[in-house]
Design a protein around this motif. Structure first.
Motif, short mmCIF file in Angstrom:
data_model
loop_
_atom_site.label_atom_id
_atom_site.label_comp_id
_atom_site.label_asym_id
_atom_site.label_seq_id
_atom_site.Cartn_x
_atom_site.Cartn_y
_atom_site.Cartn_z
N GLY A 79 0.81 -1.21 0.00
CA GLY A 79 0.00 0.00 0.00
C GLY A 79 0.85 1.26 0.00
N ALA A 80 1.91 1.26 0.79
CA ALA A 80 2.81 2.42 0.87
C ALA A 80 3.48 2.67 -0.48
N ALA A 81 3.96 1.59 -1.12
CA ALA A 81 4.63 1.72 -2.41
C ALA A 81 3.67 2.27 -3.47
N TYR A 82 2.42 1.82 -3.43
CA TYR A 82 1.43 2.29 -4.40
C TYR A 82 1.14 3.78 -4.20
N LEU A 83 1.02 4.20 -2.95
CA LEU A 83 0.77 5.61 -2.67
C LEU A 83 1.96 6.47 -3.11
N LEU A 84 3.16 5.99 -2.85
CA LEU A 84 4.35 6.73 -3.26
C LEU A 84 4.42 6.86 -4.79
N LYS A 188 1.74 19.47 -7.41
CA LYS A 188 2.85 19.19 -6.49
C LYS A 188 2.34 19.03 -5.06
N SER A 189 1.34 19.83 -4.68
CA SER A 189 0.77 19.70 -3.33
C SER A 189 0.07 18.36 -3.15
N ALA A 190 -0.75 17.99 -4.14
CA ALA A 190 -1.47 16.72 -4.06
C ALA A 190 -0.49 15.55 -4.07
N GLY A 191 0.53 15.65 -4.94
CA GLY A 191 1.53 14.59 -4.98
C GLY A 191 2.30 14.48 -3.68
N GLY A 192 2.63 15.63 -3.10
CA GLY A 192 3.33 15.62 -1.82
C GLY A 192 2.50 15.01 -0.71
N ILE A 193 1.19 15.32 -0.70
CA ILE A 193 0.30 14.75 0.30
C ILE A 193 0.22 13.23 0.14
N MET A 194 0.08 12.78 -1.11
CA MET A 194 -0.03 11.35 -1.37
C MET A 194 1.25 10.61 -0.97
N MET A 195 2.40 11.19 -1.32
CA MET A 195 3.67 10.56 -0.96
C MET A 195 3.89 10.57 0.55
N SER A 196 3.43 11.61 1.22
CA SER A 196 3.53 11.66 2.67
C SER A 196 2.71 10.55 3.33
N ALA A 197 1.51 10.31 2.76
CA ALA A 197 0.68 9.23 3.27
C ALA A 197 1.37 7.89 3.07
N GLY A 198 2.01 7.72 1.90
CA GLY A 198 2.74 6.48 1.65
C GLY A 198 3.92 6.31 2.59
N ALA A 199 4.65 7.40 2.83
CA ALA A 199 5.79 7.33 3.75
C ALA A 199 5.33 7.00 5.16
N TYR A 200 4.18 7.56 5.55
CA TYR A 200 3.66 7.27 6.89
C TYR A 200 3.35 5.79 7.03
N LEU A 201 2.72 5.21 6.03
CA LEU A 201 2.41 3.78 6.08
C LEU A 201 3.67 2.93 6.14
N ALA A 202 4.69 3.34 5.39
CA ALA A 202 5.91 2.55 5.32
C ALA A 202 6.74 2.62 6.60
N LEU A 203 6.72 3.78 7.25
CA LEU A 203 7.62 4.00 8.38
C LEU A 203 6.99 3.74 9.74
N LYS A 204 5.64 3.71 9.81
CA LYS A 204 5.02 3.53 11.11
C LYS A 204 5.27 2.11 11.62
N SER A 205 5.27 1.99 12.95
CA SER A 205 5.50 0.67 13.57
C SER A 205 4.23 -0.12 13.63
#
Length: 205
Positions: A79-84, A188-205
């Motif tokens: 899911g994180a990779a897809y969002l990124l 760029k804002s929408a892309g940044g938001i989407m990538m941030s959501a992906g990063a959150y999924l990937a990095l959260k414990s």
């Protein structure tokens, strides 16, 4: 479940649905780029996953999150990779005023549903939320099929209302942007938001 409990349950889930998190950020980004209507498949996918967790919680299967931890981890990274990936495509897309807010530019109904399902399913802690949340409104020891069905319907309607409200707001805000420069910033804002959501999924414990 009494009428008062059902109403309170609905309101609480509506508030839960608009609470900031990866799902809300993904809906926000998609609504800004493609319009509110394109957010519906993603929202339904997210809610479908939530209802699965809700039913598991009702059936007392809290141990599922522990026994299937490895699977949840794989789903989370997918899911994180897809969002990124989607975020990167949004971030690097060229401004096109003719396509702004056009649902036809979206990834499709099935892709949107899968994306939404992965976002929600990637968080096994959701089932723990429902386990702690449900006893406030119903006795889990004497649940009937009707109780579970009613809870599922209320969950679907409440979460859908909250997520689509966010999508509508995002789409409305994006329509205020008319110049090529503003659309570029929107991408760029929408892309940044989407990538941030992906990063959150990937990095959260």
């Amino acid at each position: 479940m009494s009428f008062e409990s059902a109403l309170t349950f609905f309101i609480a889930l509506f508030i839960f649905g608009i609470t900031p998190g990866p799902g809300v950020f993904a809906i926000l980004a998609r609504g800004m780029m493609f319009g509110a209507r394109s957010c519906l498949p993603m929202a339904v996918g997210m809610i479908a996953s939530d209802i699965v967790y809700l039913i598991l919680a009702c059936l007392g299967l809290a141990a599922v999150a522990e026994h299937w931890g490895g699977l949840f981890t794989i789903i989370r990274y997918v899911g994180a990779a897809y969002l990124l990936y989607l975020g990167y495509k949004m971030f690097t897309s060229k401004p096109d005023l003719s396509q702004q807010g056009n649902a036809g530019s979206d990834q499709g109904v099935i892709a949107g549903f899968i994306q939404g399902f992965l976002i929600s399913a990637s968080n096994p802690k959701v089932i723990l939320f429902y386990i702690a949340f449900l006893p406030t409104f119903m006795d889990l020891t004497v649940l009937t099929t009707q109780d579970i069905g009613l809870a599922s319907v209320l969950t679907f309607v409440a979460l859908l209302a909250g997520l689509m409200l966010i999508a509508a707001f995002a789409a409305w805000a994006s329509k205020m942007l008319r110049s090529e420069r503003s659309v570029n910033r929107l991408n760029k804002s929408a892309g940044g938001i989407m990538m941030s959501a992906g990063a959150y999924l990937a990095l959260k414990s």
